[in-house]
Design a protein around this motif. Structure first.
Motif, PDB file in Angstrom:
ATOM      1  N   SER A  58       0.852  -1.192   0.000  1.00 14.15           N
ATOM      2  CA  SER A  58       0.000   0.000   0.000  1.00 14.15           C
ATOM      3  C   SER A  58       0.888   1.242   0.000  1.00 14.15           C
ATOM      4  O   SER A  58       2.093   1.159   0.300  1.00 14.15           O
ATOM      5  N   GLY A  59       0.272   2.378  -0.273  1.00 12.73           N
ATOM      6  CA  GLY A  59       1.009   3.631  -0.167  1.00 12.73           C
ATOM      7  C   GLY A  59       1.463   3.873   1.263  1.00 12.73           C
ATOM      8  O   GLY A  59       2.591   4.320   1.514  1.00 12.73           O
ATOM      9  N   THR A  60       0.603   3.555   2.209  1.00 11.45           N
ATOM     10  CA  THR A  60       0.938   3.738   3.623  1.00 11.45           C
ATOM     11  C   THR A  60       2.154   2.897   4.004  1.00 11.45           C
ATOM     12  O   THR A  60       3.061   3.374   4.697  1.00 11.45           O
ATOM     13  N   ALA A  61       2.175   1.640   3.543  1.00 10.96           N
ATOM     14  CA  ALA A  61       3.319   0.764   3.827  1.00 10.96           C
ATOM     15  C   ALA A  61       4.598   1.371   3.251  1.00 10.96           C
ATOM     16  O   ALA A  61       5.658   1.347   3.895  1.00 10.96           O
ATOM     17  N   PHE A  65      -3.262  19.215   5.672  1.00  6.48           N
ATOM     18  CA  PHE A  65      -4.306  19.093   4.643  1.00  6.48           C
ATOM     19  C   PHE A  65      -3.923  17.986   3.671  1.00  6.48           C
ATOM     20  O   PHE A  65      -3.256  18.215   2.660  1.00  6.48           O
ATOM     21  N   SER A  66      -4.337  16.756   4.002  1.00  2.00           N
ATOM     22  CA  SER A  66      -3.963  15.587   3.204  1.00  2.00           C
ATOM     23  C   SER A  66      -4.806  14.424   3.682  1.00  2.00           C
ATOM     24  O   SER A  66      -5.553  14.539   4.646  1.00  2.00           O
ATOM     25  N   PHE A  67      -4.640  13.293   3.001  1.00  2.00           N
ATOM     26  CA  PHE A  67      -5.205  12.046   3.520  1.00  2.00           C
ATOM     27  C   PHE A  67      -4.386  11.640   4.750  1.00  2.00           C
ATOM     28  O   PHE A  67      -3.178  11.835   4.789  1.00  2.00           O
ATOM     29  N   GLU A  77       8.600  12.574  -0.472  1.00  2.00           N
ATOM     30  CA  GLU A  77       7.507  13.010  -1.331  1.00  2.00           C
ATOM     31  C   GLU A  77       6.379  11.984  -1.230  1.00  2.00           C
ATOM     32  O   GLU A  77       6.541  10.848  -1.666  1.00  2.00           O
ATOM     33  N   ASP A  78       5.263  12.391  -0.648  1.00  2.00           N
ATOM     34  CA  ASP A  78       4.070  11.549  -0.704  1.00  2.00           C
ATOM     35  C   ASP A  78       3.399  11.875  -2.032  1.00  2.00           C
ATOM     36  O   ASP A  78       2.658  12.846  -2.150  1.00  2.00           O
ATOM     37  N   ALA A  79       3.735  11.060  -3.038  1.00  2.00           N
ATOM     38  CA  ALA A  79       3.260  11.300  -4.401  1.00  2.00           C
ATOM     39  C   ALA A  79       2.044  10.431  -4.712  1.00  2.00           C
ATOM     40  O   ALA A  79       1.716  10.193  -5.875  1.00  2.00           O
ATOM     41  N   CYS A  80       1.364   9.982  -3.660  1.00  2.00           N
ATOM     42  CA  CYS A  80       0.253   9.035  -3.832  1.00  2.00           C
ATOM     43  C   CYS A  80      -0.890   9.595  -4.681  1.00  2.00           C
ATOM     44  O   CYS A  80      -1.725   8.838  -5.156  1.00  2.00           O
ATOM     45  N   GLU A  81      -0.933  10.918  -4.845  1.00  2.00           N
ATOM     46  CA  GLU A  81      -2.022  11.502  -5.624  1.00  2.00           C
ATOM     47  C   GLU A  81      -1.538  12.078  -6.948  1.00  2.00           C
ATOM     48  O   GLU A  81      -2.288  12.797  -7.609  1.00  2.00           O
ATOM     49  N   GLY A  82      -0.296  11.759  -7.332  1.00  2.00           N
ATOM     50  CA  GLY A  82       0.250  12.482  -8.480  1.00  2.00           C
ATOM     51  C   GLY A  82       0.891  11.648  -9.568  1.00  2.00           C
ATOM     52  O   GLY A  82       1.601  12.195 -10.422  1.00  2.00           O
ATOM     53  N   ASN A 115      -9.213   4.409  -6.101  1.00  4.22           N
ATOM     54  CA  ASN A 115      -9.599   5.754  -6.567  1.00  4.22           C
ATOM     55  C   ASN A 115      -8.430   6.546  -7.140  1.00  4.22           C
ATOM     56  O   ASN A 115      -8.584   7.685  -7.543  1.00  4.22           O
ATOM     57  N   LYS A 116      -7.231   5.944  -7.207  1.00  4.81           N
ATOM     58  CA  LYS A 116      -6.058   6.674  -7.724  1.00  4.81           C
ATOM     59  C   LYS A 116      -6.012   6.610  -9.252  1.00  4.81           C
ATOM     60  O   LYS A 116      -6.794   5.900  -9.871  1.00  4.81           O
ATOM     61  N   GLN A 117      -5.035   7.324  -9.819  1.00  5.06           N
ATOM     62  CA  GLN A 117      -4.922   7.372 -11.285  1.00  5.06           C
ATOM     63  C   GLN A 117      -4.788   5.977 -11.889  1.00  5.06           C
ATOM     64  O   GLN A 117      -5.336   5.706 -12.951  1.00  5.06           O
TER      65      GLN A 117
HETATM   66  C1  PLP Z   1      -3.934   7.370  -1.109  1.00  3.22           C
HETATM   67  C2  PLP Z   1      -2.967   8.108  -0.298  1.00  3.22           C
HETATM   68  C3  PLP Z   1      -2.007   7.451   0.479  1.00  3.22           C
HETATM   69  C4  PLP Z   1      -1.832   5.960   0.561  1.00  3.22           C
HETATM   70  O1  PLP Z   1      -2.968   5.259   0.688  1.00  3.22           O
HETATM   71  P1  PLP Z   1      -3.013   3.662   0.716  1.00  3.22           P
HETATM   72  O2  PLP Z   1      -4.476   3.425   0.814  1.00  3.22           O
HETATM   73  O3  PLP Z   1      -2.250   3.212   1.891  1.00  3.22           O
HETATM   74  O4  PLP Z   1      -2.427   3.142  -0.554  1.00  3.22           O
HETATM   75  C5  PLP Z   1      -1.090   8.214   1.173  1.00  3.22           C
HETATM   76  N1  PLP Z   1      -1.129   9.555   1.109  1.00  3.22           N
HETATM   77  C6  PLP Z   1      -2.024  10.225   0.375  1.00  3.22           C
HETATM   78  C7  PLP Z   1      -1.964  11.701   0.330  1.00  3.22           C
HETATM   79  C8  PLP Z   1      -2.998   9.519  -0.345  1.00  3.22           C
HETATM   80  O5  PLP Z   1      -3.905  10.190  -1.063  1.00  3.22           O
END
Ligand code: PLP
Length: 396
Positions: free
Chosen positions: A59-62, A84-86, A156-161, A185-187
């Motif tokens: 996952s992005g979090t991992a 201001f982020s997830f 860089e948290d590039a999870c949205e880019g 829901n990502k690209q």
């Molecule tokens: C989606 C997202 C993540 C990671 O999410 P996972 O559900 O763990 O893949 C991290 N940061 C931001 C800003 C996100 O939008």
């Protein structure tokens, strides 16, 4: 066959026969984890971000967790980040036992304000964790320069880019390491998944080891064999099981092959919204640097109401949209005001006024690749009715 849609969803993955075939072929192959698809997928993502290494994770979090661990960040350390982020972009700092230090954002880019970042640096600052919020890369160049001058790594948290650029420089190429996420829901999606990218050999090796239980040798596939006996059982450090399955990686490869086509579709939908909404005084449209329109990787379509509206009115507009089967949401509630953060750290309203003021007025509208003109029109029309109702209520 797709069911007829009564609701217009907020997002929708774009899955074609190519993705389905790719996944089925993994199931037929018998190799479901640690295999060639993981390697290829991480190479494809790294290449797109202009990086030497990619490490696929669950996952992005991992991925964010591993990067902070690999940078040696832990208790007593501070990491400067955005409210201001997830929530995952701050949770990862707590996962390693460090302290998140929030700074307020720039209202146009919605990224952390570089001047405030500089002012927040202390001897305990061990990283700056910046997010390309909603895919917007503005300020990353400045943040990189500040981090460079203070010899602090930029994460860089590039999870949205994924797939976006800023003046020709890919998102994911700014930080010491960058992390992409592939939730549906990502690209692009792998169901669940992520990839860490970096040019740092040591950091990549540490992430590889830690995603796979701290094994000395992460991947026996490179030795040309895969069986139980081929897996290293030497564990050199504390590790996790953050591996990405071959099923997910195959889905990711098929999605990466269509990335440019999908980003173009997203730009087209964003353009349809922009054209329809640009003359409305009540609405502030997403900000894209002039001249960078073709570089933007659209994650979501989030507008905000002007400053005559507050959270209560905004929530009523969202409820109204939903009652009319139009998906809508308030991206994002501020992280520091989440119940857990209030309790744990005593944050309160007023601590980060720009982030709060923006967060109180945002509305995410339905946004997905195959959205057609009629659906965009229906969403805009419904939104207009909800805003007209607010004006009537205001007049009393
Ligand atoms: C989606 C997202 C993540 C990671 O999410 P996972 O559900 O763990 O893949 C991290 N940061 C931001 C800003 C996100 O939008």
């Amino acid at each position: 066959m797709a069911l007829p849609m009564s609701e217009i969803p907020l997002s929708q993955p774009d899955i074609t026969e190519a993705e389905i075939d790719a996944v089925v072929s993994v199931l037929r192959s018998g190799r479901l984890s640690i295999g060639p698809r993981q390697d290829l997928f991480e190479q494809m993502v790294a290449e797109r971000a202009g990086r030497r290494h990619g490490v696929a994770v669950s996952s992005g979090t991992a991925g964010l967790h591993l990067v902070l661990l690999a940078l040696g960040i832990g208790p007593g350390d501070e990491v400067i980040t955005t409210p201001f982020s997830f929530i995952a972009s701050t949770n990862c700092i707590l996962m390693v036992g460090a302290k998140p230090v929030f700074v307020d954002i720039c209202p146009r880019s919605m990224n952390i304000d570089p001047a405030k970042v500089e002012a927040a640096i202390t001897p305990r600052t061990k990283a700056v964790l910046a997010v390309e919020v909603f895919g917007n890369p503005k300020h990353m160049e400045k943040l990189k320069a500040i981090c460079g001058a203070h010899e602090i790594p930029l994460v860089e948290d590039a999870c949205e880019g994924l797939g976006g650029y800023c003046n020709g420089k890919p998102i994911g190429s700014y930080g010491r390491a960058a992390v992409f996420g592939f939730y549906p829901n990502k690209q692009i999606t792998t169901g669940e998944g992520g990839v860490v990218v970096t040019d740092d050999d040591r950091l990549a090796a540490l992430c590889r080891s830690m995603r796979n239980q701290g094994r000395a040798v992460d991947n026996p596939v490179h030795a040309g064999h895969f069986n139980v006996a081929g897996i290293s059982l030497t564990h050199e450090r504390l590790g996790y099981n953050y591996r990405l399955t071959e099923i997910a990686a195959a889905l990711g490869i098929a999605q990466m092959e269509r990335l440019d086509e999908m980003l173009a579709a997203r730009r087209r939908v964003a353009g349809m919204y922009m054209r329809r909404l640009m003359d409305w005084d009540e609405i502030i449209l997403p900000f894209v640097d002039p001249g960078c329109e073709d570089e933007m990787s659209w994650f979501v379509f989030v507008l905000r109401l002007n400053d005559l509206y507050g959270a209560q009115e905004r929530d009523r507009v969202i409820q109204g949209l939903r009652r009319h089967d139009v998906g809508a949401n308030n991206y994002f509630p501020c992280i520091h005001l989440q119940p857990f953060y209030r309790q744990q750290f005593g944050y309160k309203k007023g601590d980060f006024p720009i982030a709060e003021s923006i967060s109180d007025r945002t509305i995410a509208l339905p946004f997905y690749n195959r959205m057609d003109e009629n659906t965009v029109e229906l969403v805009c029309h419904t939104l207009k009715i909800m805003l007209q109702r607010e004006q009537l209520l205001k007049r009393g």
